[in-house]
Design an enzyme around this catalytic site. Structure first.
Site, short mmCIF file in Angstrom:
data_model
loop_
_atom_site.label_atom_id
_atom_site.label_comp_id
_atom_site.label_asym_id
_atom_site.label_seq_id
_atom_site.Cartn_x
_atom_site.Cartn_y
_atom_site.Cartn_z
N TYR A 1 -19.17 -7.54 -15.54
CA TYR A 1 -19.57 -8.95 -15.49
C TYR A 1 -19.14 -9.58 -14.17
O TYR A 1 -19.92 -10.28 -13.52
CB TYR A 1 -18.95 -9.70 -16.67
CG TYR A 1 -19.37 -11.15 -16.76
CD1 TYR A 1 -20.65 -11.50 -17.18
CD2 TYR A 1 -18.49 -12.17 -16.44
CE1 TYR A 1 -21.04 -12.82 -17.27
CE2 TYR A 1 -18.86 -13.50 -16.53
CZ TYR A 1 -20.14 -13.82 -16.93
OH TYR A 1 -20.53 -15.13 -17.02
N LYS B 1 -21.47 -11.13 -10.97
CA LYS B 1 -21.31 -12.47 -10.43
C LYS B 1 -20.92 -12.45 -8.96
O LYS B 1 -21.36 -13.31 -8.18
CB LYS B 1 -20.27 -13.24 -11.25
CG LYS B 1 -20.70 -13.51 -12.69
CD LYS B 1 -22.04 -14.24 -12.77
CE LYS B 1 -22.39 -14.62 -14.18
NZ LYS B 1 -23.70 -15.31 -14.29
N SER C 1 -19.85 -17.42 -11.65
CA SER C 1 -18.69 -17.54 -12.54
C SER C 1 -17.44 -17.26 -11.73
O SER C 1 -17.48 -16.51 -10.74
CB SER C 1 -18.79 -16.51 -13.68
OG SER C 1 -17.57 -16.45 -14.41
#
Length: 249
Positions: free
Chosen positions: A155, A159, A145
């Protein structure tokens, strides 16, 4: 003739959203597709739709954070289709994700999150590699991402770790004829995104994009198919942004 006739692909997190788009596209190109997901009910529906459209699919319930589960996933694939050629590590905790700071997130939640969103890709890769070696090679795509390059709390950390994992594994797997790359989507219009990101923040992100619209799962499919195919035969260890120009690097 499809690009993947005679090939077998596993797509994790394929019961909905981007994973479903990948699975259905691979089936249209002739691959035997394993729809691997913790939500077996939705996964079965995707497999049934693929079959109804003339493709070949099997749903396997899999928890990518559990070594025994991903081993069983690989074994079920081989039992049904005889081998494994392609893997898309798409499964992640995203829709319904708890938003919090790295300094404040509940530790048990953080560890579960990282077990799925980071460790899961390594566990699935370890499970399929012996079977790919028996086929003389294979190709893997990890779902990263643009969050890896922007502030996105844990998050983003997951990634960024996935990007590094992709690069490290490229070296370990190259001698076996196995390529591994990653796709880093930008803001993508899925049900999961709509549940996680407030509409006002989405609007702000889109306004800053050179191509001023949200991406769609179909925007990502072409890159995924390319990286899995022989057309990308001299590409490994790379992270490809498909993001409307969000991150330029």
């Amino acid at each position: 003739m499809g690009r993947f006739d005679g090939k077998t692909a596993i797509v994790t997190g394929a019961a909905q959203g981007i994973g479903e788009a990948y699975a259905r596209a691979l089936a249209r190109e002739g691959a035997n597709v394993v729809v691997a997901d913790l939500n077996a009910g939705l996964g079965e529906q995707v497999a049934e739709r693929i079959t109804a459209d003339g493709g070949t699919a099997l749903c396997v319930k899999a928890d990518v954070a559990e070594p025994d589960s991903v081993t069983a996933m690989a074994e079920s694939t081989v039992d049904r289709f005889g081998g494994i050629d392609l893997l898309v590590n798409n499964a992640a905790i995203y829709g319904g994700m708890k938003l919090n700071l790295l300094l404040a997130v509940d530790w048990d939640y953080y560890r579960k999150f990282m077990a799925v969103n980071f460790d899961g890709a390594l566990l699935c890769t370890r499970a399929v590699v012996p079977h790919m070696r028996k086929r003389g090679g294979g190709s893997i795509v990890n779902q990263s991402s643009t969050a890896a390059w922007t502030y996105s709390s844990f998050y983003g950390v997951a990634k960024a770790g996935l990007n590094s994992l992709t690069q490290q594994l490229a070296t370990e797997l190259g001698g076996s004829g196995i390529r591994i790359n990653a796709i880093a989507p930008g803001p993508t219009d899925t049900e999961a995104t709509r549940t996680v990101t407030p509409a006002a923040i989405v609007a702000q992100m889109v306004e800053r994009l050179p191509i001023k619209r949200m991406g769609t799962p179909d925007d990502l499919v072409g890159m995924c198919l390319f990286l899995l195919s022989g057309e990308a035969g001299w590409i490994t260890g790379q992270i490809f942004n498909v993001d409307g120009g969000q991150v330029m690097r």
